[in-house]
Write a protein that holds these residues in place. Structure first.
Motif, PDB file in Angstrom:
ATOM      1  N   GLN A 265       0.904  -1.266   0.212  1.00  0.00           N
ATOM      2  CA  GLN A 265       0.163  -0.005   0.158  1.00  0.00           C
ATOM      3  C   GLN A 265       0.813   1.352  -0.051  1.00  0.00           C
ATOM      4  OE1 GLN A 265      -3.990  -0.706   1.903  1.00  0.00           O
ATOM      5  NE2 GLN A 265      -2.629  -2.055   3.195  1.00  0.00           N
ATOM      6  N   ASP A 266       2.044   1.412   0.615  1.00  0.00           N
ATOM      7  CA  ASP A 266       3.106   2.244   0.900  1.00  0.00           C
ATOM      8  C   ASP A 266       3.433   2.682  -0.622  1.00  0.00           C
ATOM      9  OD1 ASP A 266       3.610   4.470   2.964  1.00  0.00           O
ATOM     10  OD2 ASP A 266       5.577   3.667   2.156  1.00  0.00           O
ATOM     11  N   TYR A 267       3.763   1.459  -1.415  1.00  0.00           N
ATOM     12  CA  TYR A 267       4.447   1.442  -2.547  1.00  0.00           C
ATOM     13  C   TYR A 267       3.525   2.102  -3.558  1.00  0.00           C
ATOM     14  CZ  TYR A 267       7.395   0.042  -6.222  1.00  0.00           C
ATOM     15  OH  TYR A 267       8.392   0.010  -7.295  1.00  0.00           O
ATOM     16  N   LEU A 268       2.477   1.675  -3.540  1.00  0.00           N
ATOM     17  CA  LEU A 268       1.378   2.270  -4.330  1.00  0.00           C
ATOM     18  C   LEU A 268       1.094   3.641  -4.230  1.00  0.00           C
ATOM     19  CD1 LEU A 268      -1.436  -0.708  -4.909  1.00  0.00           C
ATOM     20  CD2 LEU A 268      -0.144   0.440  -6.564  1.00  0.00           C
ATOM     21  N   ALA A 269       0.949   3.918  -2.883  1.00  0.00           N
ATOM     22  CA  ALA A 269       0.781   5.411  -2.608  1.00  0.00           C
ATOM     23  C   ALA A 269       1.909   6.385  -3.111  1.00  0.00           C
ATOM     24  CB  ALA A 269       0.622   5.809  -1.217  1.00  0.00           C
ATOM     25  N   ARG A 270       3.161   5.782  -3.339  1.00  0.00           N
ATOM     26  CA  ARG A 270       4.054   6.480  -3.705  1.00  0.00           C
ATOM     27  C   ARG A 270       4.280   6.463  -5.354  1.00  0.00           C
ATOM     28  NH1 ARG A 270       7.543   7.531   0.690  1.00  0.00           N
ATOM     29  NH2 ARG A 270       6.947   6.422   2.320  1.00  0.00           N
ATOM     30  N   HIS A 271       3.877   5.254  -5.807  1.00  0.00           N
ATOM     31  CA  HIS A 271       4.010   4.975  -7.375  1.00  0.00           C
ATOM     32  C   HIS A 271       2.561   4.555  -7.757  1.00  0.00           C
ATOM     33  CE1 HIS A 271       7.854   4.054  -5.247  1.00  0.00           C
ATOM     34  NE2 HIS A 271       8.363   4.778  -6.221  1.00  0.00           N
ATOM     35  N   PRO A 272       1.603   5.409  -7.801  1.00  0.00           N
ATOM     36  CA  PRO A 272       0.416   5.146  -8.587  1.00  0.00           C
ATOM     37  C   PRO A 272       0.249   4.173  -9.361  1.00  0.00           C
ATOM     38  CG  PRO A 272       0.501   7.422  -7.653  1.00  0.00           C
ATOM     39  CD  PRO A 272       1.926   6.825  -7.691  1.00  0.00           C
ATOM     40  N   ASP A 273       1.140   4.314 -10.316  1.00  0.00           N
ATOM     41  CA  ASP A 273       1.079   3.603 -11.452  1.00  0.00           C
ATOM     42  C   ASP A 273       1.727   2.183 -11.586  1.00  0.00           C
ATOM     43  OD1 ASP A 273      -0.393   5.669 -12.864  1.00  0.00           O
ATOM     44  OD2 ASP A 273       1.437   6.647 -13.447  1.00  0.00           O
ATOM     45  N   ALA A 274       2.483   1.837 -10.341  1.00  0.00           N
ATOM     46  CA  ALA A 274       2.954   0.652 -10.250  1.00  0.00           C
ATOM     47  C   ALA A 274       1.821  -0.591 -10.361  1.00  0.00           C
ATOM     48  CB  ALA A 274       3.912   0.553  -9.107  1.00  0.00           C
ATOM     49  N   ARG A 275       2.589  -1.698 -10.847  1.00  0.00           N
ATOM     50  CA  ARG A 275       1.946  -3.005 -10.765  1.00  0.00           C
ATOM     51  C   ARG A 275       2.157  -3.734  -9.550  1.00  0.00           C
ATOM     52  NH1 ARG A 275      -0.960  -4.820 -15.136  1.00  0.00           N
ATOM     53  NH2 ARG A 275      -0.371  -6.982 -14.774  1.00  0.00           N
ATOM     54  N   VAL A 276       1.281  -3.859  -8.519  1.00  0.00           N
ATOM     55  CA  VAL A 276       1.723  -4.250  -7.251  1.00  0.00           C
ATOM     56  C   VAL A 276       0.839  -5.788  -7.289  1.00  0.00           C
ATOM     57  CG1 VAL A 276       1.510  -4.539  -4.846  1.00  0.00           C
ATOM     58  CG2 VAL A 276       2.304  -2.593  -5.943  1.00  0.00           C
ATOM     59  N   ILE A 277       1.713  -6.992  -7.082  1.00  0.00           N
ATOM     60  CA  ILE A 277       0.700  -8.353  -7.036  1.00  0.00           C
ATOM     61  C   ILE A 277       1.025  -8.951  -5.696  1.00  0.00           C
ATOM     62  CG2 ILE A 277       0.664 -10.490  -8.189  1.00  0.00           C
ATOM     63  CD1 ILE A 277       1.058  -9.167 -10.650  1.00  0.00           C
ATOM     64  N   TYR A 278       0.096  -9.135  -4.802  1.00  0.00           N
ATOM     65  CA  TYR A 278       0.238  -9.758  -3.800  1.00  0.00           C
ATOM     66  C   TYR A 278      -0.458 -11.122  -3.902  1.00  0.00           C
ATOM     67  CZ  TYR A 278      -0.922 -12.018   0.833  1.00  0.00           C
ATOM     68  OH  TYR A 278      -1.104 -12.597   1.874  1.00  0.00           O
ATOM     69  N   MET A 279      -0.015 -12.276  -3.577  1.00  0.00           N
ATOM     70  CA  MET A 279      -0.697 -13.639  -3.498  1.00  0.00           C
ATOM     71  C   MET A 279      -0.083 -14.641  -2.750  1.00  0.00           C
ATOM     72  SD  MET A 279      -0.317 -15.438  -7.069  1.00  0.00           S
ATOM     73  CE  MET A 279      -0.929 -14.466  -8.354  1.00  0.00           C
ATOM     74  N   SER A 280      -0.683 -15.510  -1.915  1.00  0.00           N
ATOM     75  CA  SER A 280      -0.297 -16.790  -1.302  1.00  0.00           C
ATOM     76  C   SER A 280       0.414 -17.617  -2.355  1.00  0.00           C
ATOM     77  CB  SER A 280      -1.292 -17.149  -0.335  1.00  0.00           C
ATOM     78  OG  SER A 280      -2.110 -17.976  -1.296  1.00  0.00           O
ATOM     79  N   ALA A 281       1.379 -18.221  -1.485  1.00  0.00           N
ATOM     80  CA  ALA A 281       1.986 -19.374  -2.519  1.00  0.00           C
ATOM     81  C   ALA A 281       1.080 -20.394  -2.832  1.00  0.00           C
ATOM     82  CB  ALA A 281       3.100 -20.006  -1.903  1.00  0.00           C
TER      83      ALA A 281
END
Ligand SMILES: Nc1ncnc2c1ncn2[C@@H]1O[C@H](COP(=O)(O)OP(=O)(O)OP(=O)(O)O)[C@@H](O)[C@H]1O
Length: 468
Positions: A187-203
């Motif tokens: 969330q922090d990364y996205l707030a600083r880089h709104p266009d970034a592609r952030v993917i979270y998933m469990s293994a």
């Protein structure tokens, strides 16, 4: 919370928990997603023995959508309120049962109010994978000795400056805040880089999606999606231990992300060297980055976490002695501590009771029993040796001199009183002695405690120290 007072009467603990779970989900997912997907679910059953909760969805489609997209949140929320929940299943149910179970909800709630296309559009492209939990932020994370290295690494990574370590590998026991930190980074990364592609998933989800892609003969899309991430976060990597083809794919994904200078974060329940069943080339890649551990919270951190969680609960009054009691007694992990707090607050609200020590003890009886500290024979031997200033090896030695024989008897006595170990097992752990020697020691110390005030005081002190 929804109109709890109206529905509390005659409710079972599981039904009460379901209301608390729905409330948590609404807060973490936001009203729009909640109303569209989770509000229409009904509680179908709970199997006390297996810990399986079954929820009913109005249609097959909805059941499978919810199971695929909200499994982690459902499980985490249920566990937060009822820690013995092991699994949450979502099944479609027939129209007649459905109407009965949704009683209070309007019939329109039976069908999702947010059609699929809208949900996909509403979820930012950057969040393909599992949505980030809004409440898991750096602000809501409490820092202490146990987690400060991991926290500092997480903050540094979220800033998005030059890549000085990659990947970041966070490890630690269950329920200690690894997932929380990952979501906070995202969330922090996205707030600083709104266009970034952030993917979270469990293994687990990584494997599920990979296997589904293989079945659909479309692994290219899967690969492209993951490898285009600016920040990829894979939780609980121990899950893919022994899963060869998933590991192969995982290894290539890791390589692509790292060599492209994108960021990778991985968590596991143990350190790389203790991860069995994971290919050595993956482990060595993990070792290239920063490995940080998240340790069990100490008392002070547990108390601060309670305070922090209470800030987010409007209207909940938990007296200081109850907060301290929870922090002292629920020490297994933070998830249990949070669950205990949620349970006390939810039940007090539902039953219209004031929270005090009696109410907390009554509501948490099962958890308190489970959290009773398990004292080990080794711990007893160490404490007793320290107390009498003898070497710990004397506990197993054959020496019979009084200055070592008496402490050894005290340690055998305490092992009998404070651990569930059998007499023969205790004997074995004291240099392979016979169980009759242990019986003799227990009787001897019982007799001496009645006659010798100094020895009795020693034993009391040791018991207090061992019971923490
Ligand atoms: N330091 C902390 N400050 C605030 N909340 C915390 C902290 N540590 C853990 N928690 C809370 O405890 C709960 C469990 O944490 P989390 O799910 O992150 O654990 P985990 O280490 O990922 O466990 P698992 O390996 O079982 O997935 C979450 O609700 C989280 O917010």
């Amino acid at each position: 919370m929804e109109a709890i007072d109206d529905v509390a009467a005659g409710m079972s603990p599981v039904e009460a928990a379901w209301i608390a779970v729905r409330d948590m989900l609404r807060r973490s997912l936001g009203a729009r997603t909640f109303d569209g997907w989770l509000k229409p679910l009904g509680l179908d059953g709970f199997d006390d023995d297996s810990g399986v909760v079954t929820l009913a969805a109005p249609s097959d489609f909805m059941a499978s959508w919810v199971a695929t997209h909200f499994a982690d949140q459902l499980r985490a929320s249920w566990r937060a309120v009822l820690p013995h929940v092991t699994e949450v299943r979502v099944a479609a149910r027939s129209e007649s049962v459905r109407l009965a179970s949704f009683g209070a909800d309007s019939p329109s709630a039976i069908e999702p109010t947010v059609p699929v296309a809208v949900v996909e559009a509403a979820a930012p492209l950057a969040m393909i994978g599992t949505p980030l939990e809004a409440r898991y932020t750096f602000d809501s994370f409490v820092v202490g000795k146990a987690n400060e290295v991991a926290y500092n690494a997480a903050r540094t990574l979220a800033l998005g400056g030059p890549v000085t370590f990659n990947p970041l590998f966070l490890h630690g026991g269950t329920g200690l805040g690894k997932t929380h930190l990952m979501h906070a980074i995202g969330q922090d990364y996205l707030a600083r880089h709104p266009d970034a592609r952030v993917i979270y998933m469990s293994a687990e989800k990584f494997m599920f999606e990979f296997v589904s892609a293989m079945r659909a003969k479309d692994t290219l899309t899967f690969k492209a999606r993951l490898r285009s991430a600016d920040l990829l976060m894979i939780d609980d990597v121990q899950f893919i231990a022994g899963k060869d083809s998933t590991q192969e794919e995982f290894f290539h994904t890791m390589n692509e992300i790292i060599s492209a200078g994108r960021r990778l974060i991985i968590t596991a329940d143990r350190s790389p060297q203790d991860l069995e069943g994971i290919e050595s080339r993956i482990l060595s890649r993990l070792g290239w980055g920063l490995v940080a551990d998240v340790n069990p919270a100490d008392f002070e951190l547990r108390l601060n976490i309670i305070d922090k969680k209470l800030e987010g609960m409007t209207g909940a009054t938990v007296p200081a002695d109850v907060a301290m009691f929870l922090a002292k007694r629920i020490s297994a992990n933070v998830r249990e501590l949070e669950g205990a707090l949620n349970r006390v607050v939810a039940y007090a609200t539902l039953l219209g009771r004031t929270i005090d020590m009696d109410f907390a003890q009554e509501t948490l009886a099962d958890l308190l029993r489970a959290n009773q500290r398990r004292i080990t024979i080794e711990e007893i031997q160490r404490r007793v040796s320290d107390h009498y200033r003898i070497r710990q090896t004397e506990m197993s030695s054959a020496r019979r001199a009084r200055e070592v024989a008496r402490p050894r008897q005290v340690a055998m006595y305490l092992s009998k009183q404070l651990t569930p170990r059998s007499l023969p097992e205790i004997g074995r752990r004291f240099g392979g002695r016979d169980h009759t020697t242990v019986i003799h020691a227990v009787k001897q110390i019982e007799k001496l405690r009645a006659q010798d005030a100094e020895l009795d005081a020693d034993v009391r002190l040791l018991i207090r120290q061992l019971e923490g």
